[in-house]
Design an enzyme around this catalytic site. Sequence first.
Site, PDB file in Angstrom:
ATOM      1  N   ARG A  24       0.854  -1.174   0.000  1.00 16.74           N
ATOM      2  CA  ARG A  24       0.000   0.000   0.000  1.00 16.74           C
ATOM      3  C   ARG A  24       0.897   1.233   0.000  1.00 16.74           C
ATOM      4  O   ARG A  24       1.902   1.275   0.713  1.00 16.74           O
ATOM      5  CB  ARG A  24      -0.908   0.020   1.233  1.00 16.74           C
ATOM      6  CG  ARG A  24      -1.829   1.221   1.322  1.00 16.74           C
ATOM      7  CD  ARG A  24      -2.585   1.221   2.643  1.00 16.74           C
ATOM      8  NE  ARG A  24      -3.487   0.092   2.731  1.00 16.74           N
ATOM      9  CZ  ARG A  24      -4.755   0.128   2.325  1.00 16.74           C
ATOM     10  NH1 ARG A  24      -5.248   1.237   1.800  1.00 16.74           N
ATOM     11  NH2 ARG A  24      -5.535  -0.930   2.465  1.00 16.74           N
ATOM     12  N   PRO A 219       4.785   8.628   0.714  1.00 20.64           N
ATOM     13  CA  PRO A 219       4.965   7.842  -0.512  1.00 20.64           C
ATOM     14  C   PRO A 219       6.408   7.353  -0.680  1.00 20.64           C
ATOM     15  O   PRO A 219       7.356   7.960  -0.176  1.00 20.64           O
ATOM     16  CB  PRO A 219       4.585   8.836  -1.616  1.00 20.64           C
ATOM     17  CG  PRO A 219       3.681   9.836  -0.945  1.00 20.64           C
ATOM     18  CD  PRO A 219       4.219   9.965   0.455  1.00 20.64           C
ATOM     19  N   ASP A 220       6.525   6.235  -1.398  1.00 17.19           N
ATOM     20  CA  ASP A 220       7.828   5.657  -1.760  1.00 17.19           C
ATOM     21  C   ASP A 220       8.660   5.271  -0.543  1.00 17.19           C
ATOM     22  O   ASP A 220       9.893   5.216  -0.607  1.00 17.19           O
ATOM     23  CB  ASP A 220       8.623   6.626  -2.647  1.00 17.19           C
ATOM     24  CG  ASP A 220       7.873   6.969  -3.936  1.00 17.19           C
ATOM     25  OD1 ASP A 220       7.263   6.050  -4.513  1.00 17.19           O
ATOM     26  OD2 ASP A 220       7.892   8.143  -4.334  1.00 17.19           O
ATOM     27  N   ARG A 221       7.990   5.040   0.567  1.00 19.22           N
ATOM     28  CA  ARG A 221       8.650   4.629   1.818  1.00 19.22           C
ATOM     29  C   ARG A 221       9.609   5.683   2.366  1.00 19.22           C
ATOM     30  O   ARG A 221      10.465   5.380   3.205  1.00 19.22           O
ATOM     31  CB  ARG A 221       9.397   3.286   1.643  1.00 19.22           C
ATOM     32  CG  ARG A 221       8.474   2.117   1.269  1.00 19.22           C
ATOM     33  CD  ARG A 221       7.427   1.876   2.346  1.00 19.22           C
ATOM     34  NE  ARG A 221       6.680   0.649   2.161  1.00 19.22           N
ATOM     35  CZ  ARG A 221       5.442   0.593   1.639  1.00 19.22           C
ATOM     36  NH1 ARG A 221       4.851   1.717   1.209  1.00 19.22           N
ATOM     37  NH2 ARG A 221       4.826  -0.549   1.544  1.00 19.22           N
ATOM     38  N   LEU A 222       9.469   6.916   1.919  1.00 17.76           N
ATOM     39  CA  LEU A 222      10.288   8.008   2.462  1.00 17.76           C
ATOM     40  C   LEU A 222       9.511   8.651   3.612  1.00 17.76           C
ATOM     41  O   LEU A 222       9.106   9.817   3.568  1.00 17.76           O
ATOM     42  CB  LEU A 222      10.610   9.029   1.366  1.00 17.76           C
ATOM     43  CG  LEU A 222      11.426   8.488   0.196  1.00 17.76           C
ATOM     44  CD1 LEU A 222      11.683   9.591  -0.827  1.00 17.76           C
ATOM     45  CD2 LEU A 222      12.749   7.899   0.686  1.00 17.76           C
TER      46      LEU A 222
END
Length: 242
Positions: A24, A219-222
Amino acid sequence: MRNDLVGGSDAVDRPTPDPARLRRSYEGAELLETQVPGEPFALFDAWFADVAAAGLPEPNAMILATASADGVPSARTVLLKGYGPGGFRFFTNLTSDKARDLAANPRAALVFPWHAMYRQVRVMGRVEPLTHAENEAYFSTRPYGSQLGAWASRQSTVIAGRDELEARYAELAERWPDPADSTGRAGGEDEGRPGVPRPDFWGGYAVLPESVEFWQGRPDRLHDRLRYRRADTTWVLERLAP
């Protein structure tokens, strides 16, 4: 895992999802140093209000992690019952596994897993027992059934079956009847009847934070991770890599 172990003999066969394929994108708002207060409790207060307003179930549920004297870790979910500069408070049976851990190693970690809002809060610190007066004050606010339940359950001990627990509860209900059941109203012939006393094996603890981390999914695991770390009488704010 076999479906019949989860749903019984009538369980419908269905494919088991692969955890590695469950993904997700976390679209949470940014969490910046310039946007947060100088101490963690004000930010926790704001986030806790957000969670409650969003209607998340059990917004005060938190994972409590403890360790035994020889370092064996243990974790479970408990309910937060107060917070502030005096710590994060919870109540429990004082003969339970968690209480034995805290007697031997009075340190703990908490996690508030507010997944639906892409947020979590992590707390680490030392633990102190609450006072007799604090325990009495909170126990008196518990519903009648919860007060009896505190007496009925010797938490973490092995019992023969649920019947044993329910029989103990029934005995206690006879010993301390619920005035509302006998009269349907306050006062009357039950006026002055003492309530259910607090068991001497039941009480609370405060986790006194040495660090409080606020995690906001991005977002983008940042992800944004801001940690308040106590330094003497002040708090140091630090950003952690996700």
